[in-house]
Design a protein around this motif. Structure first.
Motif, PDB file in Angstrom:
ATOM      1  N   THR A  15     -13.446  -1.179  36.605  1.00  0.00           N
ATOM      2  CA  THR A  15     -14.294  -1.609  35.494  1.00  0.00           C
ATOM      3  C   THR A  15     -14.038  -0.716  34.287  1.00  0.00           C
ATOM      4  O   THR A  15     -14.100   0.514  34.388  1.00  0.00           O
ATOM      5  CB  THR A  15     -15.792  -1.523  35.891  1.00  0.00           C
ATOM      6  N   ASP A  17     -15.089   0.362  30.436  1.00  0.00           N
ATOM      7  CA  ASP A  17     -16.215   0.338  29.497  1.00  0.00           C
ATOM      8  C   ASP A  17     -15.810   1.115  28.247  1.00  0.00           C
ATOM      9  O   ASP A  17     -15.639   2.334  28.299  1.00  0.00           O
ATOM     10  CB  ASP A  17     -17.432   0.992  30.171  1.00  0.00           C
ATOM     11  N   LYS A  49     -16.897  -5.083  29.367  1.00  0.00           N
ATOM     12  CA  LYS A  49     -17.301  -4.068  28.390  1.00  0.00           C
ATOM     13  C   LYS A  49     -16.104  -3.428  27.699  1.00  0.00           C
ATOM     14  O   LYS A  49     -16.219  -2.349  27.116  1.00  0.00           O
ATOM     15  CB  LYS A  49     -18.159  -3.005  29.080  1.00  0.00           C
ATOM     16  N   ASN A  51     -14.068  -3.343  24.680  1.00  0.00           N
ATOM     17  CA  ASN A  51     -14.283  -3.809  23.299  1.00  0.00           C
ATOM     18  C   ASN A  51     -13.013  -3.836  22.465  1.00  0.00           C
ATOM     19  O   ASN A  51     -12.972  -4.467  21.411  1.00  0.00           O
ATOM     20  CB  ASN A  51     -15.273  -2.882  22.582  1.00  0.00           C
TER      21      ASN A  51
END
Lengths: 111, 142
Positions: A15, A17, A49, A51
């Motif tokens: 994941t 972020d 997440k 960006n």
């Protein structure tokens, strides 16, 4: 930028972020490298997440494609926003790596 | 009007560059996607200059100026003391080749060329200047 990894029942989920640029891409590199070393064969990358990604981040994914092929590793990216996906699209990288809307679709790809 | 930022040559400062560019070009007539891609292109050229021409040397500085023209074009001027390198002379390596060679680099210049309309590189004293021009996608009313 934070990267975490979680072993699930059938897959290994990385994941991301934050933003991946020339400064932080080393962390993505480490996360993928560790997954390979652990012998993971079904890798999912949660980009919900994520960006921003620059060529440094794209380069990390690209540099492992041969290893994935040789070692029978399947990888799929999911939950990526349209702006980040457009960076992969500009260079035609969407033809080389699977990017799908949902985790369920990503799981099917690596099955 | 000209907007300017100066940063030490270190990749940890790229986020400052991106935030600055985002803030400035928000004022221009550009779609959200165009803004995002322009931020990317400027991040790429600055990363390139910082890493390959200034070797992450924080005693050196990189200056970025942004200016909008009457015709809607946006000009980005990047000035630093690093080695001269004309990316116009750099043939983009095909992605398939980069993948085969397991290379992590080589995609940045391709991105810049696909996003920016023209890039001029020249020396001014001991400075290397990159002048990147993005034409407006909005048709002129005149």
């Amino acid at each position: 930028m934070n990267i975490s990894a979680n072993k699930e029942e059938k897959t290994y989920v990385i994941t991301i972020d934050g933003e991946i640029d020339a400064s932080s891409s080393i962390e993505l590199d480490t996360a993928i490298s560790e997954a390979i070393k652990k012998g993971e064969r079904k890798i999912l990358v949660d980009c919900a997440k994520l960006n921003y990604i620059s060529s440094a981040g794209l380069g990390v994914f690209m540099s492992y494609l041969e290893d994935f092929e040789e070692q029978g590793i399947k990888i799929a990216l999911f939950h990526m926003n349209d702006k980040v996906k457009s960076v992969f699209e500009i260079l035609g990288l969407v033809d080389l790596i699977d990017i799908v809307p949902t985790k369920e679709e990503a799981e099917k790809i690596v099955e | 009007m000209t907007h300017k930022i100066t940063i030490p040559c270190h990749t940890s400062k790229l986020k400052d560059v991106r935030d600055f560019v985002s803030e400035v070009i928000r004022l221009f007539y550009l779609s959200e996607k165009e803004q995002f891609l322009l931020v990317l292109a400027i991040d790429e050229i600055c990363a390139n200059r910082i890493l390959h021409s200034n070797h992450n040397d924080t005693t050196r500085h990189l200056e970025l100026e942004i200016e909008s023209q009457d015709d809607g074009a946006v000009i980005f001027c990047i000035k630093d003391e690093g080695d001269f390198f004309d990316l116009n002379q750099n043939e983009s390596t095909p992605v398939e080749r980069l993948v085969k060679d397991r290379r992590k680099g080589g995609l940045g210049v391709s991105l810049i060329k696909k996003i920016i309309d023209s890039v001029e590189v020249f020396k001014e004293g001991h400075y290397t200047i990159h002048r990147l021009i993005k034409k407006s996608s909005v048709p002129s009313q005149f």
